[in-house]
Design a protein around this motif. Sequence first.
Motif, PDB file in Angstrom:
ATOM      1  N   CYS A  59      32.616  48.544  42.819  1.00  0.00           N
ATOM      2  CA  CYS A  59      32.917  47.114  42.997  1.00  0.00           C
ATOM      3  C   CYS A  59      34.213  46.779  42.255  1.00  0.00           C
ATOM      4  O   CYS A  59      34.527  47.379  41.221  1.00  0.00           O
ATOM      5  CB  CYS A  59      31.827  46.248  42.370  1.00  0.00           C
ATOM      6  N   GLY A  60      34.909  45.774  42.747  1.00  0.00           N
ATOM      7  CA  GLY A  60      36.056  45.196  42.039  1.00  0.00           C
ATOM      8  C   GLY A  60      37.124  46.218  41.703  1.00  0.00           C
ATOM      9  O   GLY A  60      37.554  47.017  42.548  1.00  0.00           O
ATOM     10  N   THR A  61      37.532  46.193  40.451  1.00  0.00           N
ATOM     11  CA  THR A  61      38.588  47.100  40.005  1.00  0.00           C
ATOM     12  C   THR A  61      38.201  48.561  40.189  1.00  0.00           C
ATOM     13  O   THR A  61      39.027  49.399  40.560  1.00  0.00           O
ATOM     14  CB  THR A  61      38.917  46.787  38.527  1.00  0.00           C
ATOM     15  N   VAL A 105      31.785  54.732  40.883  1.00  0.00           N
ATOM     16  CA  VAL A 105      32.718  54.436  39.792  1.00  0.00           C
ATOM     17  C   VAL A 105      32.309  53.106  39.174  1.00  0.00           C
ATOM     18  O   VAL A 105      32.174  52.101  39.889  1.00  0.00           O
ATOM     19  CB  VAL A 105      34.180  54.354  40.314  1.00  0.00           C
ATOM     20  N   SER A 106      32.102  53.094  37.873  1.00  0.00           N
ATOM     21  CA  SER A 106      31.695  51.850  37.212  1.00  0.00           C
ATOM     22  C   SER A 106      32.022  51.909  35.729  1.00  0.00           C
ATOM     23  O   SER A 106      31.540  52.807  35.024  1.00  0.00           O
ATOM     24  CB  SER A 106      30.192  51.635  37.402  1.00  0.00           C
ATOM     25  N   GLN A 107      32.824  50.979  35.277  1.00  0.00           N
ATOM     26  CA  GLN A 107      33.143  50.923  33.850  1.00  0.00           C
ATOM     27  C   GLN A 107      31.851  50.790  33.052  1.00  0.00           C
ATOM     28  O   GLN A 107      31.563  51.596  32.182  1.00  0.00           O
ATOM     29  CB  GLN A 107      34.067  49.726  33.579  1.00  0.00           C
ATOM     30  N   SER A 108      31.074  49.753  33.360  1.00  0.00           N
ATOM     31  CA  SER A 108      29.886  49.440  32.557  1.00  0.00           C
ATOM     32  C   SER A 108      28.733  50.401  32.804  1.00  0.00           C
ATOM     33  O   SER A 108      27.890  50.603  31.944  1.00  0.00           O
ATOM     34  CB  SER A 108      29.414  48.025  32.886  1.00  0.00           C
ATOM     35  N   GLY A 109      28.700  50.953  34.011  1.00  0.00           N
ATOM     36  CA  GLY A 109      27.555  51.787  34.383  1.00  0.00           C
ATOM     37  C   GLY A 109      26.311  50.972  34.661  1.00  0.00           C
ATOM     38  O   GLY A 109      25.210  51.513  34.803  1.00  0.00           O
ATOM     39  N   THR A 111      26.488  47.946  36.894  1.00  0.00           N
ATOM     40  CA  THR A 111      26.670  47.037  38.027  1.00  0.00           C
ATOM     41  C   THR A 111      25.546  47.239  39.048  1.00  0.00           C
ATOM     42  O   THR A 111      25.342  48.352  39.541  1.00  0.00           O
ATOM     43  CB  THR A 111      28.062  47.263  38.641  1.00  0.00           C
ATOM     44  N   VAL A 157      37.189  40.411  30.385  1.00  0.00           N
ATOM     45  CA  VAL A 157      36.579  40.485  31.719  1.00  0.00           C
ATOM     46  C   VAL A 157      37.493  41.248  32.680  1.00  0.00           C
ATOM     47  O   VAL A 157      37.044  42.058  33.491  1.00  0.00           O
ATOM     48  CB  VAL A 157      36.241  39.061  32.244  1.00  0.00           C
ATOM     49  N   ALA A 158      38.782  41.006  32.578  1.00  0.00           N
ATOM     50  CA  ALA A 158      39.725  41.707  33.457  1.00  0.00           C
ATOM     51  C   ALA A 158      39.865  43.158  33.008  1.00  0.00           C
ATOM     52  O   ALA A 158      40.236  43.439  31.875  1.00  0.00           O
ATOM     53  CB  ALA A 158      41.082  41.017  33.419  1.00  0.00           C
ATOM     54  N   SER A 159      39.558  44.041  33.907  1.00  0.00           N
ATOM     55  CA  SER A 159      39.555  45.461  33.572  1.00  0.00           C
ATOM     56  C   SER A 159      40.977  46.026  33.584  1.00  0.00           C
ATOM     57  O   SER A 159      41.741  45.796  34.523  1.00  0.00           O
ATOM     58  CB  SER A 159      38.695  46.189  34.596  1.00  0.00           C
ATOM     59  N   GLN A 166      40.032  55.532  35.022  1.00  0.00           N
ATOM     60  CA  GLN A 166      39.354  55.899  36.273  1.00  0.00           C
ATOM     61  C   GLN A 166      40.331  56.613  37.210  1.00  0.00           C
ATOM     62  O   GLN A 166      39.963  57.558  37.919  1.00  0.00           O
ATOM     63  CB  GLN A 166      38.795  54.649  36.974  1.00  0.00           C
ATOM     64  N   LEU A 243      44.107  41.318  42.606  1.00  0.00           N
ATOM     65  CA  LEU A 243      42.843  40.898  41.989  1.00  0.00           C
ATOM     66  C   LEU A 243      43.089  40.413  40.558  1.00  0.00           C
ATOM     67  O   LEU A 243      42.562  39.375  40.134  1.00  0.00           O
ATOM     68  CB  LEU A 243      41.828  42.055  41.981  1.00  0.00           C
ATOM     69  N   LYS A 244      43.911  41.178  39.828  1.00  0.00           N
ATOM     70  CA  LYS A 244      44.166  40.826  38.429  1.00  0.00           C
ATOM     71  C   LYS A 244      44.780  39.433  38.321  1.00  0.00           C
ATOM     72  O   LYS A 244      44.386  38.624  37.503  1.00  0.00           O
ATOM     73  CB  LYS A 244      45.091  41.893  37.835  1.00  0.00           C
ATOM     74  N   GLU A 247      42.163  36.684  39.282  1.00  0.00           N
ATOM     75  CA  GLU A 247      41.061  36.605  38.333  1.00  0.00           C
ATOM     76  C   GLU A 247      41.391  35.825  37.070  1.00  0.00           C
ATOM     77  O   GLU A 247      40.585  35.024  36.603  1.00  0.00           O
ATOM     78  CB  GLU A 247      40.687  38.056  37.985  1.00  0.00           C
TER      79      GLU A 247
HETATM   80  O1  M6R Z   1      31.475  47.750  35.327  1.00  0.00           O
HETATM   81  P1  M6R Z   1      32.018  47.945  36.689  1.00  0.00           P
HETATM   82  O2  M6R Z   1      33.221  48.848  36.707  1.00  0.00           O
HETATM   83  O3  M6R Z   1      30.983  48.458  37.671  1.00  0.00           O
HETATM   84  O4  M6R Z   1      32.481  46.534  37.183  1.00  0.00           O
HETATM   85  C1  M6R Z   1      32.952  46.341  38.482  1.00  0.00           C
HETATM   86  C2  M6R Z   1      33.612  44.991  38.643  1.00  0.00           C
HETATM   87  O5  M6R Z   1      32.703  43.958  38.371  1.00  0.00           O
HETATM   88  C3  M6R Z   1      34.835  44.824  37.745  1.00  0.00           C
HETATM   89  O6  M6R Z   1      35.756  45.848  37.931  1.00  0.00           O
HETATM   90  C4  M6R Z   1      35.530  43.493  38.001  1.00  0.00           C
HETATM   91  O7  M6R Z   1      36.098  43.484  39.279  1.00  0.00           O
HETATM   92  C5  M6R Z   1      36.591  43.209  36.933  1.00  0.00           C
HETATM   93  N1  M6R Z   1      36.408  41.884  36.398  1.00  0.00           N
HETATM   94  C6  M6R Z   1      37.997  43.318  37.436  1.00  0.00           C
HETATM   95  O8  M6R Z   1      38.951  43.052  36.471  1.00  0.00           O
END
Ligand code: M6R
Length: 367
Positions: A59-61, A105-109, A111, A157-159, A166, A243-244, A247
């Motif tokens: 999702c998203g970034t 792919v997920s920063q937080s793991g 989502t 919040v902005a990745s 990634q 997106l950046k 957002e």
């Molecule tokens: O934790 P995740 O990588 O799964 O999150 C996915 C998106 O919610 C996240 O990248 C979102 O789009 C960011 N706010 C973008 O800057």
Amino acid sequence: EKGGYDHFMLKEIFEQPKALRDTLSGRIVENGHVTLNMEELKLDPAELRAANKVCIVACGTAYHAGFVGKYIIENLARIPVEVDVASEFRYRNPLVDAHTLMVVVSQSGETADTLAALREAKGKGAKVFAVTNVVGSSIAREADAVLYTWAGPEIAVASTKAYTTQLLAMNLLALALAEARGTLSAEEISEIAGAMREIPKQVEDVLNAAGEVRMVAEKIKKWNDAFFIGRSIDYAVAMEGSLKLKEISYIHAEAYAAGELKHGTLALITENIPVIALATQEQVLEKTISNIQEVKARGAMIIAVAQEGNKEIVKFADVLLTVPRTHPALTPILAVVPLQLLSYYTSVVRGCDVDKPRNLAKSVTVE
Ligand code: M6R
């Protein structure tokens, strides 16, 4: 806690050289040959050879990183790659089986949609490979194999640093696939691996020019719309830049494949509207430049991001932001940095809440 920076986002942008170094560490051996520690990955080269397609879901970034991954993996490992946003993937009855390599792919793991997509693919027999930043997260626990990005905690919040790490992970995966499938020679692999090692230092160089980007923010701050254009892998970077900006600065932005503009969107290009043009890809440079001319002829303000030494683009850009030269698969890691800074400074001059944009949460755990 912000280490002297005004916002977490700026701190995290500046942490990227370290995050990239940490993510590379131990994954490329000294002789320049890629190891991609198969043991760490728990991925069997035989399985990589047997795969007939890769599905990247996020999702998203993280989705934008996957979109870059598609170009890299298809080019280097010659295997078809599909990319989906997780909330769409689940409901389209995807064609996934035991020969699919599923990459989430997920920063937080954490989502929710990405996790649900992982479960869906696993249920259909696919091997699931996760790229995540959080050890012990739900996605890390449920995947068959994990490649951690070592970006450290991302608070804004902005990745930013999660995205660039990634991108590095996508390159490592592409090389592992290329090695297992024999699509690149040892020399080619070692050339890319060598270029990867240079990346953290090159990101530092881009960050040193942050002051120039700050001036560009002054130029675009009063606009309600902006366009990001690019071809090939630059189109994927344009999506992330757009997106950046949306957002955190609340400027409406759209990313367009540069060649697609004339099929409708060109109608929206008016006098002085900002067009951020990505032009890092040599093999489509001429085409990109002709798209830049199309928008310039309608009076757009061209902010170009190009590689150092690009003599052509200078003639058409109102503002030129350069990044060091590298292998084409790695340019997104450099090209996105000025776009992150542009969003950041624009958000600041517009008086927005940079780290906590309205309506958004850092981790989206509802579907
Ligand atoms: O934790 P995740 O990588 O799964 O999150 C996915 C998106 O919610 C996240 O990248 C979102 O789009 C960011 N706010 C973008 O800057």
